[in-house]
Design an enzyme around this catalytic site. Structure first.
Site, PDB file in Angstrom:
ATOM      1  CB  SER A   1      -0.964  -0.025   1.190  1.00 30.16           C
ATOM      2  OG  SER A   1      -1.901   1.017   1.111  1.00 30.16           O
ATOM      3  CG  HIS A   2       0.108   4.208   3.014  1.00 25.22           C
ATOM      4  ND1 HIS A   2      -0.841   3.276   3.365  1.00 25.22           N
ATOM      5  CD2 HIS A   2       0.603   4.695   4.177  1.00 25.22           C
ATOM      6  CE1 HIS A   2      -0.924   3.223   4.680  1.00 25.22           C
ATOM      7  NE2 HIS A   2      -0.064   4.070   5.202  1.00 25.22           N
TER       8      HIS A   2
END
Length: 507
Positions: free
Chosen positions: A120-121
């Protein structure tokens, strides 16, 4: 040769697997290697075999990656683990998390499971795995089982290897979105190019979401000139691909104003989260994004329940329940938690079509309850095309949403090994030391939520234990200037007795 010890439990991150895959941040030891990935491939094959009662020789798995630098090597190792036990594999190259689920329900293919390599981030040196079957994403218990299979270390290869084929599934997934938008707009809207005449720009943050500009928006007639950071680059040289990040949101907001665009769209690395920016450059994310999609969903399904995570605002509750005449249920943080709660409500007979976190994870009943940032944007684009018939804009749907004067989040580190029990003791102590003008909110599913009723505060706070880290996050909102500071001051007085709690963020 001595075997390297692998702490398999440490790789679990709720319903995902995540780890450090390369050097880059001092003090972080690599624990997600190609050796680990290969074993995870075999473990997942055996888990899938036991779940489906199908021989590994008959299973087919689709595998994709985001733009992370370690994606190709880890994917190769993971795929080797699958084919060594007879599983056939579709190598989908750069893909998105939602696309890897959609591959499992696509009737044109016989795919038993989808796997996405992503973190993800998280920083560039991390990576991980998300797993899907046609029933949806893996739950926390499923990840535990997969890691237990990997830890057994006796999953031997068989003589009949699986076959690997390349599959450009992101194009198929994009065509699916194009079809949904064309079929979802009103009859008076151009069904082929419903976005013609609109300038819509995309910021993919050099993650996997760059496909949306050409493969979706341009096919629908939109002008995407001025879109930025569409090319995958695991160094993330421009900004973190994260709709919650202030730098990222400012970047797309500035681009919308600079390009005189009608709308800006931003995705996270693997496209399961998103946010938008209106033509004035105003960010629509967090509570505003929840309010916007709620307005659309509750128009389609009046009176139904919107499930959110715990940190949403009181203003959002008023907007959903009083203004939109729906129901709002705040539940636990974690996208799987809100999704599973919405599923539970539907099973119990309470209609719920939307489960959404403030982080931008949004799952709709009409889309398999898949947290899909691109599908969320597709729903907004359909409404945008419809509203143009009446010279109205998307942002007008949330004109009545109350916004707090002040809103802040503080993250307090717990400096002791047994952080879970320590954090729970902090929450218990706070509950027993509420001032006379603080009132505990009874309907709350994690930590403690408190209404602050004094006129100098006029707000609320939520203090909880992080899902995965030795951290106590505190979210505070106030409807008066200086209200957050007053609430913080009173909290510090209670919490300062806890010597293993780092209160410096509150100073």
């Amino acid at each position: 040769m001595m075997k390297t010890h692998i702490n398999w439990k440490k790789l679990q991150n709720g319903s995902d697997i995540r780890g450090v895959a390369m050097d880059g941040i001092p003090g972080e030891e690599i624990n997600l290697t190609c050796q680990v990935a290969e074993k995870l491939g075999r473990a997942f094959a055996h888990w899938l075999h036991h779940k489906t009662n199908l021989s590994t020789l008959t299973l087919t798995v689709a595998v994709g990656t985001d733009s992370r630098l370690t994606g190709p090597s880890l994917k190769k190792a993971f795929v080797q683990g699958l084919v060594h036990v007879g599983v056939d594999v579709y190598d989908c190259g750069i893909a998105s998390t939602p696309a890897m689920f959609m591959a499992t329900v696509d009737e044109d293919y016989c795919i038993d499971a989808g796997v996405m390599l992503t973190a993800s981030h998280l920083p560039f040196n991390r990576n991980g795995f998300k797993f899907f079957t046609p029933e949806g994403g893996a739950n926390k218990s499923d990840i535990t089982e997969i890691l237990q299979w990997a830890a057994r270390d006796h999953l031997n290869a068989i003589s009949e290897s699986g076959v690997v084929k390349e599959l450009d599934y992101i194009s198929t997934y994009s065509n699916h979105l194009v079809h949904r938008i064309r079929s979802g707009v009103q009859s008076k809207v151009d069904k082929v190019q419903p976005l013609k005449g609109l300038k819509i720009i995309v910021d993919a943050g050099n993650g996997a979401g760059g496909f949306f500009a050409k493969k979706v928006l341009e096919k629908l007639g939109a002008d995407t000139n001025g879109s930025q950071f569409l090319d995958p680059d695991g160094n993330f040289p421009n900004h973190v691909p994260n709709p919650e990040d202030e730098v990222a949101m400012k970047s797309i907001s500035d681009a919308v104003i600079r390009e005189k665009a009608d709308l800006g769209i931003i995705f996270d690395t693997d496209v399961d989260r998103s946010a938008i920016v209106d033509k004035q450059g105003n960010s629509i994310h967090r509570n505003e994004l929840i309010a916007l999609i709620s307005a659309i969903v509750l128009e389609e399904h009046p009176g139904s329940t919107v499930v959110t995570d715990s940190i949403t605002s009181d203003g959002l509750t008023w907007f959903i329940q009083t203004h939109l005449k729906g129901k709002h249920k705040r539940f636990k943080r974690g996208y799987k938690n809100v999704i599973n709660e919405s599923l539970r409500l539907n099973t119990a007979g309470e209609e719920s079509w939307l489960a959404i976190e403030t982080s931008g994870h949004a799952a709709l009943k009409e889309n398999y309850f898949l947290d899909d940032g691109a599908f969320l944007v597709a729903k907004l684009l359909m409404k945008m095309a419809d509203l143009r018939l009446h010279n109205k804009e998307l942002s007008q749907l949330i004109n009545e949403l109350p916004k707090p004067i002040e809103s802040k989040e503080f993250r307090l580190k717990i400096k002791t090994k047994d952080f879970i029990s320590y954090g729970q003791s902090v929450i218990a102590a706070l509950e027993n030391n509420l001032s006379s003008d603080w009132e505990k909110v009874s309907e709350n599913y994690e930590g403690i939520r408190v209404q602050c009723k004094h006129e100098s505060e006029d707000g609320w706070f939520l203090l909880r234990l992080s899902l995965h880290d030795p951290v106590i996050p505190i979210n505070i909102e106030s409807n008066v200037r200086g209200g957050v500071e007053v609430i913080v001051s009173k909290l510090k007085h209670i919490l300062e007795l806890y010597i293993h709690l780092d209160l410096s963020p509150l100073n």
